[in-house]
Design a protein around this motif. Structure first.
Motif, mmCIF file in Angstrom:
data_model
loop_
_atom_site.group_PDB
_atom_site.id
_atom_site.type_symbol
_atom_site.label_atom_id
_atom_site.label_comp_id
_atom_site.label_asym_id
_atom_site.label_seq_id
_atom_site.Cartn_x
_atom_site.Cartn_y
_atom_site.Cartn_z
ATOM 1 N N GLY A 83 -7.236 13.279 9.431
ATOM 2 C CA GLY A 83 -7.305 14.000 7.771
ATOM 3 C C GLY A 83 -8.487 14.462 6.495
ATOM 4 O O GLY A 83 -9.604 14.392 7.713
ATOM 5 N N ALA A 84 -8.805 14.955 5.937
ATOM 6 C CA ALA A 84 -9.906 15.097 5.259
ATOM 7 C C ALA A 84 -11.206 13.946 5.016
ATOM 8 O O ALA A 84 -11.838 14.801 4.842
ATOM 9 N N TYR A 85 -10.517 12.840 5.165
ATOM 10 C CA TYR A 85 -11.752 11.938 4.961
ATOM 11 C C TYR A 85 -11.977 11.408 5.742
ATOM 12 O O TYR A 85 -12.531 10.201 6.208
ATOM 13 N N GLY A 86 -11.889 11.285 7.090
ATOM 14 C CA GLY A 86 -12.380 11.052 8.853
ATOM 15 C C GLY A 86 -13.681 10.995 8.657
ATOM 16 O O GLY A 86 -14.307 11.601 7.754
ATOM 17 N N ASP A 101 0.813 -1.209 0.088
ATOM 18 C CA ASP A 101 -0.275 0.452 -0.408
ATOM 19 C C ASP A 101 1.021 1.296 0.138
ATOM 20 O O ASP A 101 0.531 2.176 -0.536
ATOM 21 N N TYR A 102 1.666 0.891 0.982
ATOM 22 C CA TYR A 102 2.794 2.221 1.328
ATOM 23 C C TYR A 102 3.550 2.220 -0.360
ATOM 24 O O TYR A 102 4.238 3.731 -0.585
ATOM 25 N N LEU A 103 3.928 1.942 -1.114
ATOM 26 C CA LEU A 103 5.158 1.728 -1.648
ATOM 27 C C LEU A 103 4.088 2.012 -3.111
ATOM 28 O O LEU A 103 4.524 3.285 -3.942
ATOM 29 N N LEU A 104 2.747 1.702 -3.103
ATOM 30 C CA LEU A 104 1.898 2.056 -4.593
ATOM 31 C C LEU A 104 2.144 3.250 -4.255
ATOM 32 O O LEU A 104 2.352 4.302 -5.323
ATOM 33 N N ALA A 105 1.234 3.701 -2.975
ATOM 34 C CA ALA A 105 1.204 5.403 -2.021
ATOM 35 C C ALA A 105 2.359 5.929 -3.173
ATOM 36 O O ALA A 105 1.886 7.484 -3.827
ATOM 37 N N LYS A 106 3.277 6.016 -2.166
ATOM 38 C CA LYS A 106 4.221 6.765 -2.058
ATOM 39 C C LYS A 106 4.867 6.731 -3.802
ATOM 40 O O LYS A 106 5.530 7.448 -4.035
ATOM 41 N N LYS A 107 4.748 5.792 -4.375
ATOM 42 C CA LYS A 107 5.649 5.248 -5.774
ATOM 43 C C LYS A 107 4.720 6.662 -6.358
ATOM 44 O O LYS A 107 4.752 7.059 -7.763
ATOM 45 N N THR A 108 2.900 6.610 -6.498
ATOM 46 C CA THR A 108 2.130 7.060 -7.846
ATOM 47 C C THR A 108 2.324 9.240 -6.764
ATOM 48 O O THR A 108 1.392 9.852 -7.606
ATOM 49 N N GLY A 109 3.289 9.268 -5.824
ATOM 50 C CA GLY A 109 2.503 10.674 -5.325
ATOM 51 C C GLY A 109 1.636 10.979 -4.575
ATOM 52 O O GLY A 109 0.774 11.344 -4.637
ATOM 53 N N GLY A 110 0.718 9.125 -4.453
ATOM 54 C CA GLY A 110 -0.427 9.229 -3.459
ATOM 55 C C GLY A 110 -0.839 9.192 -2.062
ATOM 56 O O GLY A 110 0.210 9.505 -1.365
ATOM 57 N N GLN A 111 -1.289 9.608 -1.049
ATOM 58 C CA GLN A 111 -1.781 8.615 0.162
ATOM 59 C C GLN A 111 -1.480 7.356 0.566
ATOM 60 O O GLN A 111 -2.421 6.927 -0.234
ATOM 61 N N PHE A 112 -0.936 7.092 1.783
ATOM 62 C CA PHE A 112 -1.161 6.327 1.958
ATOM 63 C C PHE A 112 -2.560 5.704 3.307
ATOM 64 O O PHE A 112 -1.932 7.203 4.066
ATOM 65 N N ILE A 113 -3.680 5.104 4.230
ATOM 66 C CA ILE A 113 -4.038 5.675 4.364
ATOM 67 C C ILE A 113 -4.144 4.348 6.171
ATOM 68 O O ILE A 113 -4.472 3.258 5.388
ATOM 69 N N LEU A 114 -4.946 4.776 7.036
ATOM 70 C CA LEU A 114 -5.067 3.821 7.717
ATOM 71 C C LEU A 114 -6.359 3.628 8.122
ATOM 72 O O LEU A 114 -7.196 4.503 8.047
ATOM 73 N N ARG A 115 -7.103 2.923 8.119
ATOM 74 C CA ARG A 115 -8.713 2.951 8.692
ATOM 75 C C ARG A 115 -8.696 1.646 9.565
ATOM 76 O O ARG A 115 -8.694 0.466 9.199
ATOM 77 N N ILE A 116 -9.022 1.842 10.355
ATOM 78 C CA ILE A 116 -9.425 1.059 11.373
ATOM 79 C C ILE A 116 -11.149 0.367 11.167
ATOM 80 O O ILE A 116 -12.797 0.875 11.610
#
Length: 493
Positions: free
Chosen positions: A79-82, A29-44
């Motif tokens: 975050g903005a989507y909480g 998740d992290y690699l994909l997000a950072k690679k593309t300049g996106g965000q990695f989110i944690l949701r419980i």
RNA sequence: GCCCCCAUCGUCUAGUGGCCCAGGACGAAGCCCUCUCAAGGCUUAAACCGGGAUUCGAAUUCCCGUGGGGGCACCA
């Protein structure tokens, strides 16, 4: 080539210890997000209140921090989507379920658990697949609304298409076709007012703008359901990537509780919280887990920045992978050798302190080059180098007796070596080795015998870092004292 | 039982029709180095699950078996 920034999410349920599988999805998740300049989110995903374990959420947060996979949005940082905890999103789910019911895609169901159970048993008796029989599917909406208003208990089910085929697309497996007759009217809303995973995850992924869903292949069974829910809402689908499960080391069956216990006994674990205690490094664990399910042609030793350069979702593999702890050892040891002395010192110190040793920083820095390439796990530093921080060592008498010699002869060798060392101006490697070599030459003994006795005398152990370099760090006075001690021990036998 | 997924050395994998008598890594074996243990260097053994089909040509495409895995909850 410009890529659209990906928003990925790690969506664990806080029901137990954070394990390897979660760490691997988080990495991807992290690699994909950072690679593309996106965000990695944690949701419980805590919609099953009865299974929620206190502290489990914190363990996940701690685990990600230890691994070094920071998320951009999450329950503890907002975050903005909480909100990022599903029990805090009830109203959002209610509204969406309402939309589904109004649109004819879902319906209230008043069947009791008892009735469901008897239906299931009947079906099994007739050798049919267990499924909801649809008793409430055709209830008149007005009548249903009245029953709800009367306070009757109900749940909401998804109205699955009865005919046709659902075609879902997984990025690694292509089209997955399922006959709709095989599908069930799954529960979307439970009696406790909380949604099931199926509804909550789909709604959240949409609301949070998730572009790529990476999850375990155990979700493949309900994949068609999820796709149907999205279509009922009329939403755009994310890219679905179902990762394979981890199999136990034998390759027969997936990692189980029992198997996890076996691993612990062998000094390994699949739980992230144990990894640090066992002396594993985030670098080692990440490198190791990255490669189970990700095909890399060569040069497979990588740090996260290096993974970032190479990662693509196309190179992920769909087949199940058997866990191989020997390989963990290898990656851990390899990364330890890559650390700078300063860095390794900071990582080793806690293990020495845990052992109750009085760590001197200058000694620590000096001994690290000697033990670095001998460490498989960080806590191996104890067996290799604890003697550097002790005032005295306590050799086992038998260990002081060299091969081919008896106690008396060994004592004589130690005595002679003592004289030679004591005669040197310093305990440096350069000063001490030549005269001892000369002694070996003239005495007809071999290096293993003489150095072996000295090793045990000076370090207290049969296996140690190189002798002369070690003695240099221990210091002249302490070395001579330890050899004198050894002579006494030998003479007492 | 039904549904879905997967299938290259013991393990993780590269391989997208000819570059493959299949490459890398872990592990194993041997040799070298060597004061112990490591590290390092060199070398060796080790795989395309089976059967059909397509094709001039298949590890690579398709079908059927077989094996393995996952799922069939008001759990995720």
């Amino acid at each position: 080539m410009s890529v659209k920034p990906a928003r990925t999410r790690l969506a664990p349920s806080p029901t137990g210890h954070m394990h390897l599988g979660t760490a691997r999805v988080a990495l991807y998740d992290y690699l994909l997000a950072k690679k593309t300049g996106g965000q990695f989110i944690l949701r419980i995903e805590d919609t099953d209140v009865s299974r929620t374990v206190p502290g489990a959420e914190q363990e996940i947060i701690d685990g990600l921090r230890w691994l070094g996979l920071p998320y951009d949005e999450g329950p503890d940082i907002g975050g903005a989507y909480g909100p990022y905890r599903q029990t805090d999103r009830r109203e959002i789910y209610r509204a969406h379920i309402h939309t589904l019911v109004n649109g004819g895609h879902a319906y209230p169901c008043f069947c009791t658990p008892e009735r469901l159970e008897s239906v299931r048993q009947e079906q099994q008796k007739r050798k049919e697949n267990p499924h909801y029989d649809g008793a409430c599917r055709t209830l008149d909406p007005d009548q249903a609304a009245r029953r709800i208003a009367n306070g009757e208990k109900y749940i909401v089910r998804f109205k699955m298409p009865r005919e046709g085929t659902t075609i879902a697309h997984d990025h690694l497996r292509g089209e997955i076709k399922t006959e709709n007759s095989q599908l069930n009217d799954y529960v979307l809303l439970k009696t406790d007012g909380l949604p099931t995973y199926h509804l909550a995850a789909i709604v959240d992924d949409h609301e949070m703008g998730i572009t790529h869903v990476l999850r375990g292949s155990e979700w493949l069974g309900t994949f068609p359901l999820h796709v149907n829910i999205i279509r009922a809402f009329g939403w755009e689908e994310p890219t679905w990537i179902h990762l394979s499960v981890f199999l136990k080391p034998s390759g027969k069956g997936k990692m189980s509780k029992r198997e996890a216990a076996v691993a612990i006994k062998d000094g390994y674990s699949i739980f992230i919280k144990d990894m640090q205690d066992l002396g594993f490094t985030p670098e080692g664990v990440l490198n190791w887990s990255a490669l189970m399910g990700w095909g890399v042609a060569e040069d497979d030793v990588m740090t996260v920045p290096q993974m970032l350069e190479r990662f693509t979702i196309d190179s992920l593999t769909p087949s199940p992978a058997a866990i191989n702890f020997q390989k963990l050892d290898h990656f851990n040891a390899t990364h330890i050798r890559l650390f700078t002395t300063q860095d390794l010192a900071a990582r080793l110190k806690p293990y020495f302190i845990r052992e109750g040793l009085n760590v001197k920083d200058d000694v620590l820095l000096q001994m690290i080059p000697l033990i670095r390439e001998r460490l498989v796990t960080l806590d191996d530093c104890i067996s290799f180098g604890a003697f550097f921080f002790k005032d005295e060592v306590a050799p086992i008498p038998e260990d002081l007796i060299a091969k081919g010699l008896d106690a008396k002869q060994s004592a004589q060798v130690a005595q002679r070596a003592y004289q030679i060392l004591a005669a040197q101006p310093t305990i440096s490697h350069e000063a001490c080795e030549p005269p001892l070599r000369a002694y070996i030459e003239e005495s007809g003994l071999n290096a293993n015998q003489v150095f072996g006795i000295l090793r045990v005398a000076a370090t207290g152990q049969k296996v140690s870092p190189p002798l002369f370099e070690s003695m240099e760090i221990i210091g002249r006075e302490k070395c001579l004292q330890r050899i004198k001690n050894a002579i006494e021990i030998l003479e007492k036998r």
